[in-house]
Design a protein around this motif. Structure first.
Motif, PDB file in Angstrom:
ATOM      1  N   MET A  90       8.296 -17.631 -12.814  1.00  0.00           N
ATOM      2  CA  MET A  90       8.942 -17.529 -11.504  1.00  0.00           C
ATOM      3  C   MET A  90       8.515 -18.711 -10.635  1.00  0.00           C
ATOM      4  O   MET A  90       7.514 -19.374 -10.915  1.00  0.00           O
ATOM      5  N   ASN A  91       9.277 -18.934  -9.544  1.00  0.00           N
ATOM      6  CA  ASN A  91       8.781 -19.892  -8.565  1.00  0.00           C
ATOM      7  C   ASN A  91       7.735 -19.203  -7.685  1.00  0.00           C
ATOM      8  O   ASN A  91       7.534 -17.990  -7.765  1.00  0.00           O
ATOM      9  N   PHE A  92       7.072 -19.966  -6.840  1.00  0.00           N
ATOM     10  CA  PHE A  92       5.933 -19.423  -6.089  1.00  0.00           C
ATOM     11  C   PHE A  92       6.343 -18.252  -5.191  1.00  0.00           C
ATOM     12  O   PHE A  92       5.680 -17.215  -5.163  1.00  0.00           O
ATOM     13  N   ASN A  93       7.442 -18.408  -4.460  1.00  0.00           N
ATOM     14  CA  ASN A  93       7.861 -17.362  -3.525  1.00  0.00           C
ATOM     15  C   ASN A  93       8.216 -16.064  -4.246  1.00  0.00           C
ATOM     16  O   ASN A  93       7.858 -14.968  -3.816  1.00  0.00           O
ATOM     17  N   GLU A  94       8.931 -16.162  -5.373  1.00  0.00           N
ATOM     18  CA  GLU A  94       9.291 -14.970  -6.151  1.00  0.00           C
ATOM     19  C   GLU A  94       8.039 -14.281  -6.687  1.00  0.00           C
ATOM     20  O   GLU A  94       7.936 -13.050  -6.674  1.00  0.00           O
ATOM     21  N   ALA A  95       7.085 -15.085  -7.189  1.00  0.00           N
ATOM     22  CA  ALA A  95       5.843 -14.519  -7.724  1.00  0.00           C
ATOM     23  C   ALA A  95       5.030 -13.829  -6.636  1.00  0.00           C
ATOM     24  O   ALA A  95       4.439 -12.763  -6.849  1.00  0.00           O
ATOM     25  N   LEU A  96       5.007 -14.428  -5.448  1.00  0.00           N
ATOM     26  CA  LEU A  96       4.266 -13.846  -4.330  1.00  0.00           C
ATOM     27  C   LEU A  96       4.829 -12.479  -3.948  1.00  0.00           C
ATOM     28  O   LEU A  96       4.085 -11.503  -3.804  1.00  0.00           O
ATOM     29  N   ILE A  97       6.143 -12.400  -3.834  1.00  0.00           N
ATOM     30  CA  ILE A  97       6.792 -11.129  -3.477  1.00  0.00           C
ATOM     31  C   ILE A  97       6.582 -10.089  -4.573  1.00  0.00           C
ATOM     32  O   ILE A  97       6.248  -8.933  -4.314  1.00  0.00           O
ATOM     33  N   ASP A  98       6.737 -10.504  -5.840  1.00  0.00           N
ATOM     34  CA  ASP A  98       6.584  -9.587  -6.964  1.00  0.00           C
ATOM     35  C   ASP A  98       5.166  -9.031  -7.047  1.00  0.00           C
ATOM     36  O   ASP A  98       4.962  -7.830  -7.239  1.00  0.00           O
ATOM     37  N   LEU A  99       4.168  -9.913  -6.864  1.00  0.00           N
ATOM     38  CA  LEU A  99       2.779  -9.492  -6.983  1.00  0.00           C
ATOM     39  C   LEU A  99       2.380  -8.545  -5.857  1.00  0.00           C
ATOM     40  O   LEU A  99       1.707  -7.537  -6.081  1.00  0.00           O
ATOM     41  N   ILE A 100       2.829  -8.841  -4.630  1.00  0.00           N
ATOM     42  CA  ILE A 100       2.492  -7.981  -3.498  1.00  0.00           C
ATOM     43  C   ILE A 100       3.158  -6.614  -3.630  1.00  0.00           C
ATOM     44  O   ILE A 100       2.540  -5.576  -3.425  1.00  0.00           O
ATOM     45  N   LYS A 101       4.426  -6.593  -4.047  1.00  0.00           N
ATOM     46  CA  LYS A 101       5.139  -5.319  -4.217  1.00  0.00           C
ATOM     47  C   LYS A 101       4.501  -4.487  -5.325  1.00  0.00           C
ATOM     48  O   LYS A 101       4.364  -3.274  -5.209  1.00  0.00           O
ATOM     49  N   THR A 102       4.110  -5.161  -6.425  1.00  0.00           N
ATOM     50  CA  THR A 102       3.486  -4.456  -7.545  1.00  0.00           C
ATOM     51  C   THR A 102       2.143  -3.867  -7.143  1.00  0.00           C
ATOM     52  O   THR A 102       1.808  -2.737  -7.483  1.00  0.00           O
ATOM     53  N   SER A 103       1.352  -4.652  -6.392  1.00  0.00           N
ATOM     54  CA  SER A 103       0.007  -4.205  -6.016  1.00  0.00           C
ATOM     55  C   SER A 103       0.028  -3.104  -4.976  1.00  0.00           C
ATOM     56  O   SER A 103      -0.906  -2.320  -4.875  1.00  0.00           O
ATOM     57  N   THR A 104       1.103  -3.024  -4.181  1.00  0.00           N
ATOM     58  CA  THR A 104       1.173  -2.004  -3.124  1.00  0.00           C
ATOM     59  C   THR A 104       2.033  -0.809  -3.495  1.00  0.00           C
ATOM     60  O   THR A 104       2.074   0.173  -2.765  1.00  0.00           O
ATOM     61  N   GLN A 105       2.729  -0.875  -4.634  1.00  0.00           N
ATOM     62  CA  GLN A 105       3.619   0.221  -5.012  1.00  0.00           C
ATOM     63  C   GLN A 105       2.827   1.490  -5.277  1.00  0.00           C
ATOM     64  O   GLN A 105       1.886   1.501  -6.065  1.00  0.00           O
ATOM     65  N   GLY A 106       3.173   2.547  -4.598  1.00  0.00           N
ATOM     66  CA  GLY A 106       2.538   3.839  -4.838  1.00  0.00           C
ATOM     67  C   GLY A 106       1.246   4.052  -4.071  1.00  0.00           C
ATOM     68  O   GLY A 106       0.659   5.115  -4.149  1.00  0.00           O
ATOM     69  N   ILE A 107       0.761   3.016  -3.368  1.00  0.00           N
ATOM     70  CA  ILE A 107      -0.495   3.193  -2.642  1.00  0.00           C
ATOM     71  C   ILE A 107      -0.330   2.850  -1.163  1.00  0.00           C
ATOM     72  O   ILE A 107      -1.298   2.620  -0.463  1.00  0.00           O
ATOM     73  N   ASP A 108       0.914   2.782  -0.685  1.00  0.00           N
ATOM     74  CA  ASP A 108       1.160   2.412   0.706  1.00  0.00           C
ATOM     75  C   ASP A 108       0.464   3.358   1.674  1.00  0.00           C
ATOM     76  O   ASP A 108       0.027   2.959   2.737  1.00  0.00           O
ATOM     77  N   ASN A 109       0.378   4.642   1.303  1.00  0.00           N
ATOM     78  CA  ASN A 109      -0.195   5.614   2.222  1.00  0.00           C
ATOM     79  C   ASN A 109      -1.655   5.935   1.928  1.00  0.00           C
ATOM     80  O   ASN A 109      -2.257   6.762   2.584  1.00  0.00           O
ATOM     81  N   GLN A 110      -2.230   5.274   0.892  1.00  0.00           N
ATOM     82  CA  GLN A 110      -3.624   5.499   0.586  1.00  0.00           C
ATOM     83  C   GLN A 110      -4.497   4.670   1.514  1.00  0.00           C
ATOM     84  O   GLN A 110      -4.122   3.585   1.932  1.00  0.00           O
ATOM     85  N   LYS A 111      -5.675   5.191   1.835  1.00  0.00           N
ATOM     86  CA  LYS A 111      -6.573   4.497   2.735  1.00  0.00           C
ATOM     87  C   LYS A 111      -7.938   4.341   2.090  1.00  0.00           C
ATOM     88  O   LYS A 111      -8.325   5.088   1.216  1.00  0.00           O
TER      89      LYS A 111
END
Length: 323
Positions: free
Chosen positions: A30-51
């Motif tokens: 991927m290009n940098f911007n696509e990779a950045l969005i993909d990595l952030i979405k993957t790392s936050t998926q399912g844990i948005d409400n966890q603290k």
């Protein structure tokens, strides 16, 4: 998840993090911007409400910060009769407000003042009610406890879908109670029943305390002094410091009309070094922690009859921190 501002994120990450994103983009093709969005979405998926989990020791420490530099209130919009519970904490140390955000969510914003740059963490609405509910068993100040109870009572009215006159009047009454408590509810009695733990006192010190090193030069010698001080309009934490650590306790009359009297706790000399070592183990404020470390090192030099080189180095470090 909200839409990501890639340009903004790229200006806020360090070179090490940037290189990690670059490697990830090459691995994924991927290009940098696509990779950045993909990595952030993957790392936050399912844990948005966890603290971030937190211990009781840290809760006492954070309650000390909130009692010192925080505000628990119900706000009102200027244009209409609309109310919202809120919790605020201001600090010159970004790590402190980030710690609150990791545990309780909320938002951080910068405030450029004439003296020092400040960071403000705040939570509103349901997030504020949840935060206050968790903090209530750990808060020590009488007026903050009363303000917290107002916020929790306000939360009970949110379950009503239709705003009847009773609900509107109840919210207005809780708003006025909260406002009056924060403005005039300071406890200025030297009698307290429960002494809070050291973790709480460490939070109060990081919020309102001062580690002081003084130097007095004369024609024949140079004298140094060390002291720890805490000054607040709420007397309860000041009395708690005195009962826990000893030292001097006094009441300061307001210098200007309209200001509230305050209480001051102070301890000097070698005892200040021992207390600094005790508080330092719980402190999370970088600048205050370094000042406490200097006080502790200075106390070890009391009675030292050699040259003043070590003392002068410590004093120079102190002046760099507080300038």
């Amino acid at each position: 998840m909200k839409e990501l501002n890639v340009k903004y994120i790229r200006t806020r990450i360090d070179s090490e993090t940037y290189n990690k994103f670059r490697i990830y983009s090459l691995q994924k093709g991927m290009n940098f911007n696509e990779a950045l969005i993909d990595l952030i979405k993957t790392s936050t998926q399912g844990i948005d409400n966890q603290k971030y989990p937190i211990s009781d020791d840290d809760m006492y420490y954070m309650a000390g910060l909130l009692d010192g530099d925080g505000t628990i209130c119900i706000t009102k919009e200027k244009t209409r009769e609309s109310y919202s519970p809120a919790v605020h904490l201001s600090s010159t140390d970004f790590d402190i407000v980030k710690f609150f955000q990791m545990r309780f969510g909320g938002t951080i914003r910068n405030v450029d003042s004439t003296k020092k740059r400040k960071f403000v963490w705040y939570a509103q609405g349901i997030e504020a009610i949840d935060t206050v509910t968790e903090f209530l068993p750990f808060i020590f100040l009488t007026r903050k406890v009363h303000a917290a109870k107002c916020v929790i009572e306000f939360g009970k009215t949110l379950s009503e879908h239709k705003l009847s006159k009773e609900i509107i009047d109840s919210r207005k009454n809780l708003y006025l109670q909260s406002k009056n408590t924060n403005a005039h509810g300071h406890n200025q009695s030297f009698n307290i029943g429960i002494i809070p733990p050291i973790q709480y006192l460490a939070g109060i010190f990081d919020a309102e305390g001062c580690a002081r090193v003084t130097r007095c030069k004369s024609q024949y010698s140079t004298q140094y002094g060390i002291a720890l001080l805490v000054k607040m309009c709420d007397y309860e934490p000041i009395v708690a410091f005195h009962k826990t650590y000893g030292g001097n306790l006094c009441e300061c009359k307001p210098g200007k009309t309209g200001r509230k009297p305050s209480a001051l706790w102070r301890i000097n000399g070698k005892e200040a070094g021992n207390i600094a070592k005790n508080i330092m183990q719980f402190s999370r404020c970088k600048r205050k922690g370094e000042c406490l470390s200097i006080i502790n090192e200075f106390s070890a030099l009391i009675g030292y009859r050699g040259t003043n080189t070590k003392r002068e180095l410590l004093y120079s470090r102190y002046k760099e921190l507080v300038k």
